[in-house]
Design an enzyme around this catalytic site. Structure first.
Site, PDB file in Angstrom:
ATOM      1  N   LYS A   1     -39.391 -12.980 -41.578  1.00 35.33           N
ATOM      2  CA  LYS A   1     -39.019 -13.214 -42.972  1.00 35.33           C
ATOM      3  C   LYS A   1     -40.058 -14.042 -43.715  1.00 35.33           C
ATOM      4  CE  LYS A   1     -35.170 -10.892 -43.246  1.00 35.33           C
ATOM      5  NZ  LYS A   1     -35.173  -9.621 -44.012  1.00 35.33           N
TER       6      LYS A   1
ATOM      7  N   ASP B   1     -30.509   4.843 -44.019  1.00 36.70           N
ATOM      8  CA  ASP B   1     -29.899   4.050 -42.955  1.00 36.70           C
ATOM      9  C   ASP B   1     -30.019   4.808 -41.638  1.00 36.70           C
ATOM     10  OD1 ASP B   1     -27.780   1.479 -43.213  1.00 36.70           O
ATOM     11  OD2 ASP B   1     -27.628   2.613 -41.346  1.00 36.70           O
TER      12      ASP B   1
ATOM     13  N   SER C   1     -20.381 -11.966 -45.002  1.00 37.38           N
ATOM     14  CA  SER C   1     -20.503 -10.579 -44.534  1.00 37.38           C
ATOM     15  C   SER C   1     -19.806 -10.470 -43.190  1.00 37.38           C
ATOM     16  CB  SER C   1     -21.986 -10.195 -44.369  1.00 37.38           C
ATOM     17  OG  SER C   1     -22.569 -10.920 -43.301  1.00 37.38           O
TER      18      SER C   1
ATOM     19  N   SER D   1     -35.522 -14.241 -46.419  1.00 36.90           N
ATOM     20  CA  SER D   1     -34.363 -15.012 -45.989  1.00 36.90           C
ATOM     21  C   SER D   1     -34.695 -16.492 -46.061  1.00 36.90           C
ATOM     22  CB  SER D   1     -33.975 -14.651 -44.554  1.00 36.90           C
ATOM     23  OG  SER D   1     -33.020 -15.560 -44.038  1.00 36.90           O
TER      24      SER D   1
ATOM     25  N   ASP E   1     -35.321   5.537 -39.943  1.00 41.00           N
ATOM     26  CA  ASP E   1     -35.723   4.433 -39.088  1.00 41.00           C
ATOM     27  C   ASP E   1     -36.952   3.809 -39.740  1.00 41.00           C
ATOM     28  OD1 ASP E   1     -36.742   2.720 -37.188  1.00 41.00           O
ATOM     29  OD2 ASP E   1     -36.808   4.190 -35.571  1.00 41.00           O
ATOM     30  N   VAL E   2     -36.811   2.606 -40.280  1.00 42.61           N
ATOM     31  CA  VAL E   2     -37.905   2.021 -41.067  1.00 42.61           C
ATOM     32  C   VAL E   2     -39.115   1.645 -40.223  1.00 42.61           C
ATOM     33  CG1 VAL E   2     -36.359   1.201 -42.885  1.00 42.61           C
ATOM     34  CG2 VAL E   2     -36.941  -0.331 -40.967  1.00 42.61           C
TER      35      VAL E   2
ATOM     36  N   LEU F   1     -25.390  -6.052 -47.550  1.00 40.23           N
ATOM     37  CA  LEU F   1     -26.142  -6.308 -48.781  1.00 40.23           C
ATOM     38  C   LEU F   1     -26.725  -5.027 -49.364  1.00 40.23           C
ATOM     39  CD1 LEU F   1     -28.121  -9.589 -47.963  1.00 40.23           C
ATOM     40  CD2 LEU F   1     -25.986  -9.335 -49.227  1.00 40.23           C
TER      41      LEU F   1
ATOM     42  N   TYR G   1     -36.935 -13.822 -36.138  1.00 35.97           N
ATOM     43  CA  TYR G   1     -36.435 -13.540 -37.491  1.00 35.97           C
ATOM     44  C   TYR G   1     -37.138 -14.416 -38.527  1.00 35.97           C
ATOM     45  CZ  TYR G   1     -32.831 -12.608 -41.063  1.00 35.97           C
ATOM     46  OH  TYR G   1     -32.155 -12.241 -42.201  1.00 35.97           O
TER      47      TYR G   1
END
Length: 246
Positions: free
Chosen positions: A158, A37, A189, A141, A62-63, A18, A154
């Protein structure tokens, strides 16, 4: 005139999936994009494909590291003179049932999705507040709305992104900065197509439109939220789900 003509965007997790679809659409609409990334080599390949250093630059990021995200934003301001759009897209999955999920798996997903998004909002807002404008787009999400089996980590992350988006939108609106989120459903994906066929079929059966979404359809919504077409929208979460779980 292209919708993003002359604007600069940062997209995290942009080397594939995405994130790459969003970067591609932004470049097509006149933006210059920094692709952040963990996989720098893959990000560089993507940046070259998008047109090279005049329009697309790759940066390792690295976020979960606040300093790294601040440096990513600085790459945009140093290379292209500012920051107009921030897309907090980077993500991972560590699916497991509540019984079998490890604390490490839980923490990893929360760190990337929730804390990583917070780092992105915070770093982008520091620049955008001074400029008096900007659009921040967070990736939530469907899992954060309805909860999915095997995704307590997750789904929690989200859902947290939704609350964070609304809180940040209230804080930043008076400075001309809009903050919105996208909640994709079943999007085609490499990751989703690797699902066992029975799981894919079960998920597809829940979609009233009768098909999976394409990455470009999520990118089109990101373009809308990034552009002046959504100039009076902030604190909103747009579902891109084909009507699944309305």
């Amino acid at each position: 005139m292209a919708l993003l003509d002359g604007q600069t965007a940062v997209v995290t997790g942009a080397a594939q999936g995405l994130g790459l679809a969003i970067a591609e659409r932004f470049v097509a609409e006149g933006a210059r994009v920094v692709l952040g990334d963990l996989n720098l080599a893959q990000a560089r390949t993507a940046a070259e494909r998008l047109g090279g250093p005049e329009v697309a630059v790759a940066a390792e990021c690295d976020v979960t590291d606040g300093a790294a995200v601040t440096e990513l934003v600085a790459t945009a301001t140093d290379r292209f003179g500012g920051l107009d759009i921030m897309v907090n897209n980077a993500g991972i999955t560590r699916d497991a049932t509540l019984r079998t999920m490890t604390e490490e798996q839980f923490d990893q997903v929360i760190e990337v999705h929730l804390k990583g998004t917070w780092h992105g909002i915070r770093s982008a807002a520091a620049v955008m507040r001074e400029a008096g404008h900007g659009a921040i787009i967070n990736m939530s999400s469907l899992s954060g709305k309805v909860g999915l089996v095997g995704q307590t980590n997750y789904s929690a992350a989200k859902a947290g992104v939704v609350g964070m988006t609304k809180a940040a939108a209230k804080e930043l609106a008076h400075r001309g900065v809009r903050v919105n989120a996208i909640a994709p459903g079943l999007i085609r994906s490499a990751m989703t197509e690797a699902m066992p066929q029975r799981i894919w079929d079960a998920k597809l059966a829940e979609v009233p439109m009768g098909r999976a979404g394409e990455p470009g359809e999520v990118a089109a919504v990101a373009l809308f939220l990034a552009s002046e077409l959504s100039s009076y929208i902030t604190g909103t979460v747009l579902d891109v789900t084909g009507g699944r779980f309305m």
